[in-house]
Design a protein around this motif. Sequence first.
Motif, PDB file in Angstrom:
ATOM      1  N   UNK A  50       0.848  -1.183   0.000  1.00 40.58           N
ATOM      2  CA  UNK A  50       0.000   0.000   0.000  1.00 40.58           C
ATOM      3  C   UNK A  50       0.888   1.239   0.000  1.00 40.58           C
ATOM      4  N   UNK A  51       0.812   2.029  -1.067  1.00 38.19           N
ATOM      5  CA  UNK A  51       1.742   3.151  -1.196  1.00 38.19           C
ATOM      6  C   UNK A  51       1.094   4.512  -0.958  1.00 38.19           C
ATOM      7  N   UNK A  52      -0.070   4.538  -0.303  1.00 36.79           N
ATOM      8  CA  UNK A  52      -0.684   5.834  -0.029  1.00 36.79           C
ATOM      9  C   UNK A  52       0.083   6.625   1.011  1.00 36.79           C
ATOM     10  N   UNK A  53       0.646   5.939   1.978  1.00 42.94           N
ATOM     11  CA  UNK A  53       1.488   6.567   2.987  1.00 42.94           C
ATOM     12  C   UNK A  53       2.783   5.777   3.088  1.00 42.94           C
ATOM     13  N   UNK A  54       3.854   6.474   3.447  1.00 42.79           N
ATOM     14  CA  UNK A  54       5.169   5.822   3.485  1.00 42.79           C
ATOM     15  C   UNK A  54       5.540   5.316   4.874  1.00 42.79           C
ATOM     16  N   UNK A  55       5.299   6.128   5.894  1.00 45.81           N
ATOM     17  CA  UNK A  55       5.648   5.752   7.261  1.00 45.81           C
ATOM     18  C   UNK A  55       4.591   6.326   8.208  1.00 45.81           C
ATOM     19  N   UNK A  56       4.399   5.643   9.353  1.00 47.55           N
ATOM     20  CA  UNK A  56       3.487   6.188  10.355  1.00 47.55           C
ATOM     21  C   UNK A  56       3.826   5.629  11.727  1.00 47.55           C
ATOM     22  N   UNK A  57       3.535   6.422  12.745  1.00 46.23           N
ATOM     23  CA  UNK A  57       3.771   6.026  14.132  1.00 46.23           C
ATOM     24  C   UNK A  57       2.443   5.946  14.865  1.00 46.23           C
ATOM     25  N   UNK A  58       2.425   5.217  15.969  1.00 45.04           N
ATOM     26  CA  UNK A  58       1.192   5.004  16.717  1.00 45.04           C
ATOM     27  C   UNK A  58       1.493   4.883  18.204  1.00 45.04           C
ATOM     28  N   UNK A  59       0.650   5.528  19.001  1.00 47.54           N
ATOM     29  CA  UNK A  59       0.825   5.456  20.451  1.00 47.54           C
ATOM     30  C   UNK A  59      -0.534   5.504  21.137  1.00 47.54           C
ATOM     31  N   UNK A  60      -0.717   4.627  22.107  1.00 48.54           N
ATOM     32  CA  UNK A  60      -1.930   4.641  22.934  1.00 48.54           C
ATOM     33  C   UNK A  60      -1.566   5.185  24.307  1.00 48.54           C
ATOM     34  N   UNK A  61      -2.110   6.342  24.650  1.00 48.17           N
ATOM     35  CA  UNK A  61      -1.861   6.949  25.948  1.00 48.17           C
ATOM     36  C   UNK A  61      -2.472   6.092  27.064  1.00 48.17           C
TER      37      UNK A  61
ATOM     38  N   UNK B 298      -2.156   8.577  15.811  1.00 51.72           N
ATOM     39  CA  UNK B 298      -1.391   8.135  14.645  1.00 51.72           C
ATOM     40  C   UNK B 298      -0.816   9.370  13.956  1.00 51.72           C
ATOM     41  N   UNK B 299       0.456   9.302  13.587  1.00 55.29           N
ATOM     42  CA  UNK B 299       1.085  10.373  12.803  1.00 55.29           C
ATOM     43  C   UNK B 299       1.735   9.720  11.588  1.00 55.29           C
ATOM     44  N   UNK B 300       1.357  10.175  10.395  1.00 55.02           N
ATOM     45  CA  UNK B 300       1.829   9.535   9.160  1.00 55.02           C
ATOM     46  C   UNK B 300       2.440  10.571   8.228  1.00 55.02           C
ATOM     47  N   UNK B 301       3.280  10.080   7.313  1.00 50.96           N
ATOM     48  CA  UNK B 301       3.889  10.961   6.332  1.00 50.96           C
ATOM     49  C   UNK B 301       4.053  10.235   5.001  1.00 50.96           C
ATOM     50  N   UNK B 302       4.083  11.025   3.944  1.00 47.00           N
ATOM     51  CA  UNK B 302       4.251  10.482   2.596  1.00 47.00           C
ATOM     52  C   UNK B 302       4.994  11.503   1.752  1.00 47.00           C
ATOM     53  N   UNK B 303       5.816  11.023   0.827  1.00 47.77           N
ATOM     54  CA  UNK B 303       6.524  11.934  -0.067  1.00 47.77           C
ATOM     55  C   UNK B 303       5.613  12.463  -1.169  1.00 47.77           C
ATOM     56  N   UNK B 304       4.431  11.867  -1.308  1.00 50.66           N
ATOM     57  CA  UNK B 304       3.535  12.279  -2.386  1.00 50.66           C
ATOM     58  C   UNK B 304       2.171  12.691  -1.834  1.00 50.66           C
TER      59      UNK B 304
END
Length: 277
Positions: free
Chosen positions: A223-234, A241-247
């Motif tokens: 799945x190439x919609x997003x490149x990387x993402x982080x996840x944390x449950x307080x 969730x925080x995600x990033x993509x070059x496109x």
Amino acid sequence: MNEEDLRAGLRSEMAATTPPPPLSTQAALGRARRTQVRRRAVLASLGTAAVVLAVTGFAVVATPDDPVYQPAGQGLLAPDASEETKEAWPTGPDGQPQEDRTARAGSRYDQGVHLLTETVSIVPAGFTAPQDPPGTIDPMLRTQQAQFENRVNGVDVWSYLTSVAVAQGKGTGRVVVEVHAAGNPLPAEPCDLAQKFWGMGGQCQVETVGATRVGVVVRADDDDRLDQWSAYRHPDGVVVFVAQSVRLDEGFQALTKLPFSVPQLAALAVDERFHLK
């Protein structure tokens, strides 16, 4: 176009049976808008507006031990939740039930706007966060939505989504932040949580931020919609969730590099700016 339409467009590719083309957001939005207009015209004559709600928001494929969070459908529901149509939508600031899942005014809407502001504020030095021209009908560069997910023990559970375009030179990418309020059924284990995001899976590793463990998908699978993402449950159950993509979209040239390093992406997931309550 409202925030709900945008959310459906952003995630419409996820319901496809074959992998979508790289981030064809503009095309997806166009298709979503045209389809929604035709559908609403037909449904209005039939008096079945509830069907429209079924094509927006989230869907969940769940077992009692493994709720899987998928976009495009009926909302992030607990495994034993009843049909959403059996309960009224949350009450809006006018004292009346909302017309659908999306808050368009009131404190929940304000939370979504606040999250968008905070998301813009994290764009790192060397990048810019371009805005849509004033009066734009179909926003693409900055979007936000506050969405009702479920009612648990009489308490409304909400999620908040923002998407912000980030530009450098001739390239434009994307940063996405999504927050789920306490009461959601998402897991606590870092990588299990990260791999649930939009049902994308991916190659995950655990990053340590102080004494906190954060799941970071460093490479998507197919799945190439997003490149990387982080996840944390307080500890209070709020999930970020925080995600990033070059496109950003196939109509834009891609960035030459991602805005954040993996440690930075992990740190953003625990950032109190995104800990909405």
